[in-house]
Write a protein that holds these residues in place. Structure first.
Motif, mmCIF file in Angstrom:
data_model
loop_
_atom_site.group_PDB
_atom_site.id
_atom_site.type_symbol
_atom_site.label_atom_id
_atom_site.label_comp_id
_atom_site.label_asym_id
_atom_site.label_seq_id
_atom_site.Cartn_x
_atom_site.Cartn_y
_atom_site.Cartn_z
ATOM 1 N N PHE A 1 -10.749 12.570 7.603
ATOM 2 C CA PHE A 1 -9.566 11.819 8.019
ATOM 3 C C PHE A 1 -9.109 10.892 6.909
ATOM 4 C CE2 PHE A 1 -11.280 13.190 12.069
ATOM 5 C CZ PHE A 1 -10.130 13.647 12.687
ATOM 6 N N LYS A 2 -8.978 11.463 5.702
ATOM 7 C CA LYS A 2 -8.415 10.704 4.587
ATOM 8 C C LYS A 2 -6.926 10.523 4.828
ATOM 9 C CE LYS A 2 -11.465 11.743 0.790
ATOM 10 N NZ LYS A 2 -11.581 12.259 -0.565
ATOM 11 N N ILE A 3 -6.438 9.378 4.462
ATOM 12 C CA ILE A 3 -5.028 9.074 4.669
ATOM 13 C C ILE A 3 -4.155 10.068 3.911
ATOM 14 C CG2 ILE A 3 -3.235 7.340 4.301
ATOM 15 C CD1 ILE A 3 -5.453 5.218 4.710
ATOM 16 N N SER A 4 -4.555 10.418 2.715
ATOM 17 C CA SER A 4 -3.742 11.340 1.906
ATOM 18 C C SER A 4 -3.663 12.725 2.542
ATOM 19 C CB SER A 4 -4.295 11.439 0.491
ATOM 20 O OG SER A 4 -5.619 11.908 0.513
ATOM 21 N N THR A 5 -4.766 13.241 3.090
ATOM 22 C CA THR A 5 -4.725 14.571 3.708
ATOM 23 C C THR A 5 -3.935 14.557 5.015
ATOM 24 O OG1 THR A 5 -6.878 14.213 4.765
ATOM 25 C CG2 THR A 5 -6.859 15.382 2.667
ATOM 26 N N ILE A 6 -4.019 13.462 5.752
ATOM 27 C CA ILE A 6 -3.229 13.351 6.985
ATOM 28 C C ILE A 6 -1.742 13.337 6.635
ATOM 29 C CG2 ILE A 6 -2.664 11.871 8.942
ATOM 30 C CD1 ILE A 6 -5.607 10.982 8.958
ATOM 31 N N LEU A 7 -1.372 12.571 5.626
ATOM 32 C CA LEU A 7 0.035 12.515 5.221
ATOM 33 C C LEU A 7 0.523 13.869 4.701
ATOM 34 C CD1 LEU A 7 0.327 9.026 3.518
ATOM 35 C CD2 LEU A 7 1.512 9.811 5.561
ATOM 36 N N ASN A 8 -0.311 14.556 3.937
ATOM 37 C CA ASN A 8 0.076 15.888 3.461
ATOM 38 C C ASN A 8 0.291 16.841 4.629
ATOM 39 O OD1 ASN A 8 0.023 15.192 0.780
ATOM 40 N ND2 ASN A 8 -2.074 15.897 0.455
ATOM 41 N N MET B 1 6.899 11.675 6.709
ATOM 42 C CA MET B 1 6.508 10.282 6.856
ATOM 43 C C MET B 1 5.996 9.789 5.501
ATOM 44 S SD MET B 1 3.734 8.624 9.466
ATOM 45 C CE MET B 1 4.785 7.881 10.669
ATOM 46 N N THR B 2 6.463 8.655 5.096
ATOM 47 C CA THR B 2 6.047 8.102 3.812
ATOM 48 C C THR B 2 4.735 7.332 3.957
ATOM 49 O OG1 THR B 2 7.245 6.045 4.128
ATOM 50 C CG2 THR B 2 8.454 7.862 3.090
ATOM 51 N N LYS B 3 4.146 7.058 2.823
ATOM 52 C CA LYS B 3 2.900 6.288 2.804
ATOM 53 C C LYS B 3 3.121 4.907 3.410
ATOM 54 C CE LYS B 3 0.046 3.879 -0.495
ATOM 55 N NZ LYS B 3 -0.132 3.526 -1.892
ATOM 56 N N LYS B 4 4.231 4.285 3.069
ATOM 57 C CA LYS B 4 4.522 2.941 3.563
ATOM 58 C C LYS B 4 4.694 2.929 5.076
ATOM 59 C CE LYS B 4 7.683 -0.963 2.876
ATOM 60 N NZ LYS B 4 6.965 -1.752 3.776
ATOM 61 N N LYS B 5 5.427 3.903 5.614
ATOM 62 C CA LYS B 5 5.618 3.980 7.069
ATOM 63 C C LYS B 5 4.301 4.210 7.787
ATOM 64 C CE LYS B 5 10.358 5.652 7.175
ATOM 65 N NZ LYS B 5 11.241 6.757 7.588
ATOM 66 N N PHE B 6 3.460 5.057 7.216
ATOM 67 C CA PHE B 6 2.158 5.352 7.805
ATOM 68 C C PHE B 6 1.290 4.097 7.855
ATOM 69 C CE2 PHE B 6 -2.234 6.794 7.704
ATOM 70 C CZ PHE B 6 -2.248 7.783 8.662
ATOM 71 N N LEU B 7 1.210 3.399 6.735
ATOM 72 C CA LEU B 7 0.387 2.191 6.685
ATOM 73 C C LEU B 7 0.956 1.077 7.555
ATOM 74 C CD1 LEU B 7 -0.600 2.128 2.910
ATOM 75 C CD2 LEU B 7 -1.982 2.856 4.852
ATOM 76 N N ASP B 8 2.267 0.974 7.620
ATOM 77 C CA ASP B 8 2.891 -0.023 8.503
ATOM 78 C C ASP B 8 2.574 0.259 9.963
ATOM 79 O OD1 ASP B 8 3.930 -1.385 6.362
ATOM 80 O OD2 ASP B 8 5.955 -0.554 6.577
ATOM 81 N N LEU B 9 2.640 1.514 10.354
ATOM 82 C CA LEU B 9 2.304 1.890 11.726
ATOM 83 C C LEU B 9 0.836 1.593 12.026
ATOM 84 C CD1 LEU B 9 3.152 3.258 14.392
ATOM 85 C CD2 LEU B 9 2.480 5.429 13.360
ATOM 86 N N LEU B 10 -0.012 1.904 11.082
ATOM 87 C CA LEU B 10 -1.440 1.644 11.243
ATOM 88 C C LEU B 10 -1.720 0.150 11.405
ATOM 89 C CD1 LEU B 10 -4.187 3.158 11.172
ATOM 90 C CD2 LEU B 10 -4.255 2.684 8.741
ATOM 91 N N LYS C 1 -4.319 -5.990 9.125
ATOM 92 C CA LYS C 1 -3.223 -6.614 8.375
ATOM 93 C C LYS C 1 -3.698 -7.265 7.075
ATOM 94 C CE LYS C 1 0.257 -7.223 11.776
ATOM 95 N NZ LYS C 1 1.480 -7.859 12.039
ATOM 96 N N LYS C 2 -4.875 -7.844 7.087
ATOM 97 C CA LYS C 2 -5.375 -8.537 5.900
ATOM 98 C C LYS C 2 -6.086 -7.599 4.930
ATOM 99 C CE LYS C 2 -5.886 -12.886 8.347
ATOM 100 N NZ LYS C 2 -6.804 -13.897 8.837
ATOM 101 N N ASN C 3 -6.453 -6.413 5.396
ATOM 102 C CA ASN C 3 -7.198 -5.469 4.562
ATOM 103 C C ASN C 3 -6.269 -4.706 3.627
ATOM 104 O OD1 ASN C 3 -9.293 -6.277 6.138
ATOM 105 N ND2 ASN C 3 -9.628 -4.326 7.123
ATOM 106 N N LYS C 4 -6.757 -4.468 2.441
ATOM 107 C CA LYS C 4 -6.023 -3.631 1.489
ATOM 108 C C LYS C 4 -6.509 -2.202 1.690
ATOM 109 C CE LYS C 4 -4.487 -3.255 -3.135
ATOM 110 N NZ LYS C 4 -3.151 -3.740 -3.334
ATOM 111 N N ILE C 5 -5.584 -1.332 2.036
ATOM 112 C CA ILE C 5 -5.935 0.051 2.332
ATOM 113 C C ILE C 5 -5.372 0.946 1.238
ATOM 114 C CG2 ILE C 5 -5.704 1.925 3.999
ATOM 115 C CD1 ILE C 5 -5.388 -0.217 6.166
ATOM 116 N N ASN C 6 -6.229 1.795 0.702
ATOM 117 C CA ASN C 6 -5.875 2.723 -0.356
ATOM 118 C C ASN C 6 -5.567 4.082 0.273
ATOM 119 O OD1 ASN C 6 -5.639 4.242 -2.645
ATOM 120 N ND2 ASN C 6 -7.654 3.727 -3.449
ATOM 121 N N ILE C 7 -4.677 4.820 -0.327
ATOM 122 C CA ILE C 7 -4.275 6.124 0.204
ATOM 123 C C ILE C 7 -5.425 7.131 0.174
ATOM 124 C CG2 ILE C 7 -3.376 6.982 -1.975
ATOM 125 C CD1 ILE C 7 -1.288 7.672 0.890
#
Length: 76
Positions: A64-71, A1-10, A18-24
């Motif tokens: 539950f960092k986004i980067s560790t979940i994606l890894n 799963m890519t970062k973009k797909k993960f953030l889009d799903l979230l 939707k309005k928040n800027k989320i960092n990996i």
């Protein structure tokens, strides 16, 4: 799963993001992106898609960092 797909799903599941800027590198709980109930809902969505297992993740990581979940998802 890519970062973009993960953030889009979230952002798709939680409209208030939707309005928040989320960092990996952000932590979903510690940075107050999601509360604990929302986090469990999101994890259950990932588990239903068969791309995440909370028991295995909890054994290895305690955040539950986004980067560790994606890894974790991409190692499977």
């Amino acid at each position: 799963m890519t970062k973009k797909k993960f953030l889009d799903l979230l952002k798709k599941k939680f409209i208030h993001l939707k309005k928040n800027k989320i960092n990996i590198e952000q932590d979903l709980l510690q940075d107050y992106i999601l509360d604990s109930l929302e986090l469990m809902q999101f994890i259950s969505i990932l588990e239903k898609k068969k791309i995440f297992n909370l028991k295995d993740y909890a054994k290895k990581d305690d955040n539950f960092k986004i980067s560790t979940i994606l890894n974790f998802i991409n190692k499977k």
